[in-house]
Design a protein around this motif. Structure first.
Motif, short mmCIF file in Angstrom:
data_model
loop_
_atom_site.label_atom_id
_atom_site.label_comp_id
_atom_site.label_asym_id
_atom_site.label_seq_id
_atom_site.Cartn_x
_atom_site.Cartn_y
_atom_site.Cartn_z
N ASN A 178 0.82 -1.22 0.00
CA ASN A 178 0.00 0.00 0.00
C ASN A 178 0.85 1.26 0.00
N GLY A 179 2.17 1.12 0.07
CA GLY A 179 3.06 2.27 0.04
C GLY A 179 3.12 3.04 1.34
N ALA A 180 2.40 2.58 2.35
CA ALA A 180 2.38 3.25 3.65
C ALA A 180 2.76 2.27 4.76
N GLY A 181 3.61 1.30 4.40
CA GLY A 181 4.17 0.41 5.41
C GLY A 181 3.54 -0.96 5.51
N THR A 182 2.47 -1.22 4.74
CA THR A 182 1.75 -2.48 4.89
C THR A 182 1.94 -3.37 3.67
N ILE A 183 2.18 -4.66 3.92
CA ILE A 183 2.24 -5.69 2.89
C ILE A 183 1.16 -6.72 3.16
N LEU A 184 0.45 -7.10 2.10
CA LEU A 184 -0.50 -8.21 2.15
C LEU A 184 0.14 -9.42 1.48
N THR A 185 -0.02 -10.59 2.07
CA THR A 185 0.50 -11.81 1.47
C THR A 185 -0.34 -13.00 1.92
N GLN A 217 4.40 -3.63 8.56
CA GLN A 217 3.28 -4.48 8.95
C GLN A 217 3.03 -5.51 7.84
N ILE A 218 2.79 -6.77 8.25
CA ILE A 218 2.43 -7.82 7.30
C ILE A 218 1.03 -8.32 7.66
N LEU A 247 -1.85 0.24 10.06
CA LEU A 247 -0.96 0.79 11.08
C LEU A 247 -1.60 1.93 11.85
N ASN A 248 -2.48 2.68 11.18
CA ASN A 248 -3.15 3.80 11.84
C ASN A 248 -4.39 3.37 12.61
N GLY A 249 -4.63 2.06 12.67
CA GLY A 249 -5.77 1.53 13.41
C GLY A 249 -7.05 1.41 12.61
N LYS A 250 -7.03 1.94 11.37
CA LYS A 250 -8.24 1.91 10.56
C LYS A 250 -8.49 0.52 9.98
#
Length: 353
Positions: free
Chosen positions: A169-176, A207-208, A265-268
């Motif tokens: 997402n370019g804001a620290g999160t990876i989905l796998t 975050q993963i 990461l922002n809780g959303k």
């Protein structure tokens, strides 16, 4: 390079990260298909028109870096480009021996550092999805060759990792997916926590988020780019299968429920947009991994595989409502999908910095 050594400067510690696909591109890399084992019989030649349409669509907004297996194939391509009205100036052809066409997985992972305006390449290991399709040594060498061509420094984590298995997402999160990254045919010596640390260190993530499995017919062991994709920092599209008798129904419903429980990461919570799967595409009595999620976001638009079925228009309409900054373009992938992948699997973006 081992990320277990705290004295080693990881890409993340140097300010590098893997940007999201909607970040402006300098180019998109492709590896021209030539492997008869992937498109058997007359299927390879039959898919070329759809492949050239993909090249043309990308080239309208950015350069296309095209890896070709040998000079003979290069001559064929140069002869074909004018037939599709493709601008030669937009195509960079490199003669690089390869085993197959799936540049998302064997191609370079480009990182950027917005502060220093630098780029680097992560040269992950590649073993053809757990050793399924040997040989793969030429494909495994491709990232370092492109790095040399671009004059970029590389970092080699020393583990297997495929571009189609991770979504950013370019804001620290990876989905796998667990089915792929935790598969014993990839990195059996690593725990989930250790794999996550590699993703943090070498992709610059924080975050993963994990779903479980991939769709039926996907020989990559559940790549995320056939099921769930980020379309902005806090929104994903996820494939769903309304037909409860379909083998994909339960898999995709389970993923949907997992996504609903996730927090960024922002809780959303994630904004989740559901898209119905295409009708099954049967190839020689085998179900192919046809999915609208295998789109490619490039400068000129969002290139969405279509499959000549009633759900095509609905998928295109849904994606058009999400992507306001570029057109959503449907391209026929009914012959390309014979190789068990589509536009995202075939491509790897090179970001601008």
């Amino acid at each position: 390079m081992s990320n277990n050594n705290s004295n080693i400067a990881t890409p993340k510690s140097q300010g590098f990260f893997f940007p999201p696909e909607w970040h402006p591109h300098a180019a998109t890399w492709l590896t021209f298909p030539h492997n008869d084992a992937s498109w058997q019989g007359d299927k390879l030649a039959k898919m070329y028109p759809q492949y050239f349409q993909l090249i043309k669509a990308i080239s309208k907004g950015e350069k296309v870096g095209l890896n070709v297996n040998n000079e003979t194939l290069k001559s064929f391509i140069l002869n074909e480009l004018p037939k599709y009205d493709i601008d030669f100036n937009q195509i960079e052809i490199l003669v690089n021996p390869t085993n197959d066409a799936w540049c998302r997985d064997h191609g370079p992972a480009f990182l950027i550092n917005p502060e220093t305006k630098e780029r680097m390449i992560v040269d992950w290991g590649y073993n053809a999805w757990g050793g399924k399709y040997p040989p793969f040594d030429d494909d495994n060498r491709l990232s370092s060759k492109i790095a040399a061509y671009r004059g970029l420094k590389t970092v080699t984590p020393g583990i297997i990792m495929e571009g189609g298995s991770v979504e950013f997402n370019g804001a620290g999160t990876i989905l796998t997916s667990r089915e792929c990254l935790l598969n014993e045919n990839r990195n059996p010596h690593l725990t989930q926590a250790q794999i996550e640390q590699y993703l943090f260190d070498f992709y610059g993530a924080e975050q993963i988020l994990w779903v479980n499995d991939g769709i039926v017919g996907d020989d990559t062991d559940g790549h995320i780019d056939d099921t769930v994709r980020f379309v902005n920092e806090d929104t994903v599209i996820t494939m769903v299968e309304p037909d409860k008798a379909d083998d994909n129904h339960e898999i995709l419903e389970e993923n949907l429920q997992l996504l609903k429980g996730m927090r960024l990461l922002n809780g959303k919570q994630l904004n989740i947009v559901e898209i119905n799967m295409p009708e099954p595409v049967i190839i020689d009595d085998f179900r192919g991994p046809a999915s609208y999620a295998n789109f490619l976001i490039c400068n000129a638009g969002v290139l969405v595989p279509t499959f000549q079925c009633k759900n095509d228009d609905l998928a295109l309409d849904t994606l058009s409502q999400i992507f306001k900054d570029r057109p959503v373009i449907g391209l026929d992938s009914t012959d390309i999908i014979w190789g068990q992948g589509s536009f995202h699997c075939l491509s790897q973006q090179e970001p601008s910095v």
